[in-house]
Design a protein around this motif. Structure first.
Motif, PDB file in Angstrom:
ATOM      1  N   LYS A 200       0.815  -1.218   0.000  1.00 20.70           N
ATOM      2  CA  LYS A 200       0.000   0.000   0.000  1.00 20.70           C
ATOM      3  C   LYS A 200       0.849   1.268   0.000  1.00 20.70           C
ATOM      4  O   LYS A 200       0.438   2.282  -0.549  1.00 20.70           O
ATOM      5  CB  LYS A 200      -0.952   0.001   1.191  1.00 20.70           C
ATOM      6  N   LYS A 201       2.047   1.219   0.604  1.00 23.42           N
ATOM      7  CA  LYS A 201       2.892   2.411   0.623  1.00 23.42           C
ATOM      8  C   LYS A 201       3.334   2.764  -0.794  1.00 23.42           C
ATOM      9  O   LYS A 201       3.278   3.917  -1.204  1.00 23.42           O
ATOM     10  CB  LYS A 201       4.098   2.203   1.526  1.00 23.42           C
ATOM     11  N   GLY A 202       3.754   1.767  -1.550  1.00 24.83           N
ATOM     12  CA  GLY A 202       4.145   2.007  -2.935  1.00 24.83           C
ATOM     13  C   GLY A 202       2.977   2.489  -3.774  1.00 24.83           C
ATOM     14  O   GLY A 202       3.131   3.367  -4.624  1.00 24.83           O
ATOM     15  N   ALA A 203       1.810   1.928  -3.536  1.00 27.40           N
ATOM     16  CA  ALA A 203       0.619   2.346  -4.265  1.00 27.40           C
ATOM     17  C   ALA A 203       0.251   3.786  -3.911  1.00 27.40           C
ATOM     18  O   ALA A 203      -0.164   4.554  -4.786  1.00 27.40           O
ATOM     19  CB  ALA A 203      -0.548   1.412  -3.969  1.00 27.40           C
ATOM     20  N   ALA A 204       0.414   4.149  -2.652  1.00 29.67           N
ATOM     21  CA  ALA A 204       0.111   5.526  -2.233  1.00 29.67           C
ATOM     22  C   ALA A 204       1.079   6.517  -2.877  1.00 29.67           C
ATOM     23  O   ALA A 204       0.668   7.609  -3.296  1.00 29.67           O
ATOM     24  CB  ALA A 204       0.170   5.640  -0.713  1.00 29.67           C
ATOM     25  N   ILE A 205       2.339   6.144  -2.974  1.00 27.05           N
ATOM     26  CA  ILE A 205       3.326   7.013  -3.637  1.00 27.05           C
ATOM     27  C   ILE A 205       2.970   7.159  -5.114  1.00 27.05           C
ATOM     28  O   ILE A 205       2.976   8.266  -5.664  1.00 27.05           O
ATOM     29  CB  ILE A 205       4.750   6.452  -3.451  1.00 27.05           C
ATOM     30  N   LEU A 206       2.641   6.049  -5.766  1.00 24.89           N
ATOM     31  CA  LEU A 206       2.247   6.086  -7.175  1.00 24.89           C
ATOM     32  C   LEU A 206       0.999   6.936  -7.362  1.00 24.89           C
ATOM     33  O   LEU A 206       0.893   7.694  -8.341  1.00 24.89           O
ATOM     34  CB  LEU A 206       2.008   4.663  -7.693  1.00 24.89           C
ATOM     35  N   HIS A 207       0.069   6.855  -6.428  1.00 33.04           N
ATOM     36  CA  HIS A 207      -1.161   7.656  -6.491  1.00 33.04           C
ATOM     37  C   HIS A 207      -0.820   9.145  -6.485  1.00 33.04           C
ATOM     38  O   HIS A 207      -1.312   9.908  -7.327  1.00 33.04           O
ATOM     39  CB  HIS A 207      -2.056   7.289  -5.300  1.00 33.04           C
ATOM     40  N   GLY A 208       0.005   9.565  -5.562  1.00 32.53           N
ATOM     41  CA  GLY A 208       0.368  10.985  -5.469  1.00 32.53           C
ATOM     42  C   GLY A 208       1.144  11.478  -6.672  1.00 32.53           C
ATOM     43  O   GLY A 208       0.866  12.558  -7.210  1.00 32.53           O
ATOM     44  N   VAL A 209       2.113  10.702  -7.114  1.00 32.12           N
ATOM     45  CA  VAL A 209       2.919  11.100  -8.269  1.00 32.12           C
ATOM     46  C   VAL A 209       2.060  11.185  -9.520  1.00 32.12           C
ATOM     47  O   VAL A 209       2.166  12.131 -10.303  1.00 32.12           O
ATOM     48  CB  VAL A 209       4.105  10.121  -8.465  1.00 32.12           C
ATOM     49  N   SER A 210       1.181  10.201  -9.711  1.00 32.79           N
ATOM     50  CA  SER A 210       0.344  10.226 -10.910  1.00 32.79           C
ATOM     51  C   SER A 210      -0.662  11.371 -10.868  1.00 32.79           C
ATOM     52  O   SER A 210      -0.955  11.977 -11.907  1.00 32.79           O
ATOM     53  CB  SER A 210      -0.348   8.883 -11.121  1.00 32.79           C
TER      54      SER A 210
END
Length: 111
Positions: free
Chosen positions: A32-42
């Motif tokens: 989930k941490k990686g997904a959250a980072i990807l969410h913000g960057v995207s």
């Protein structure tokens, strides 16, 4: 108005990454941490490239403001899922509907 194909490609890449991250977040990925980072960057990529394609907000047209509101909803969606305001699959379905609406607004520019 014809947009630079490079900008359109970047914008769509951001959209694909955003929905991949939403699926991972709302449906319970182990990363989930990686997904959250990807969410913000995207989200930032979509916003920045979207305004670059828009160049200058057209006066008297409101479709881009509605798209910005949909962007804000999709940005807040993980919090709705995490705090159990709505079940993850419902949040994801609402995000897909918001994304489809945003796509329609970007193509049709109805108002």
């Amino acid at each position: 108005m014809i947009h630079d194909p490079k900008l359109v490609t970047l914008h769509l890449a951001g959209v694909f990454a955003l929905f991949a991250s939403l699926g991972a977040i709302t449906l319970g990925s182990s990363s989930k941490k990686g997904a959250a980072i990807l969410h913000g960057v995207s989200l930032l990529l979509i916003l920045g490239v979207g305004f670059a394609m828009l160049q200058k907000p057209p006066m008297g047209q409101y479709w881009w403001m509605v798209k910005l509101g949909l962007w804000l909803f999709i940005g807040a969606a993980p919090a709705l899922s995490k705090r159990k305001v709505l079940p993850g699959p419902v949040v994801l379905a609402l995000c897909i509907a918001a994304g489809a609406t945003a796509a329609w607004l970007g193509v049709a520019k109805p108002f």
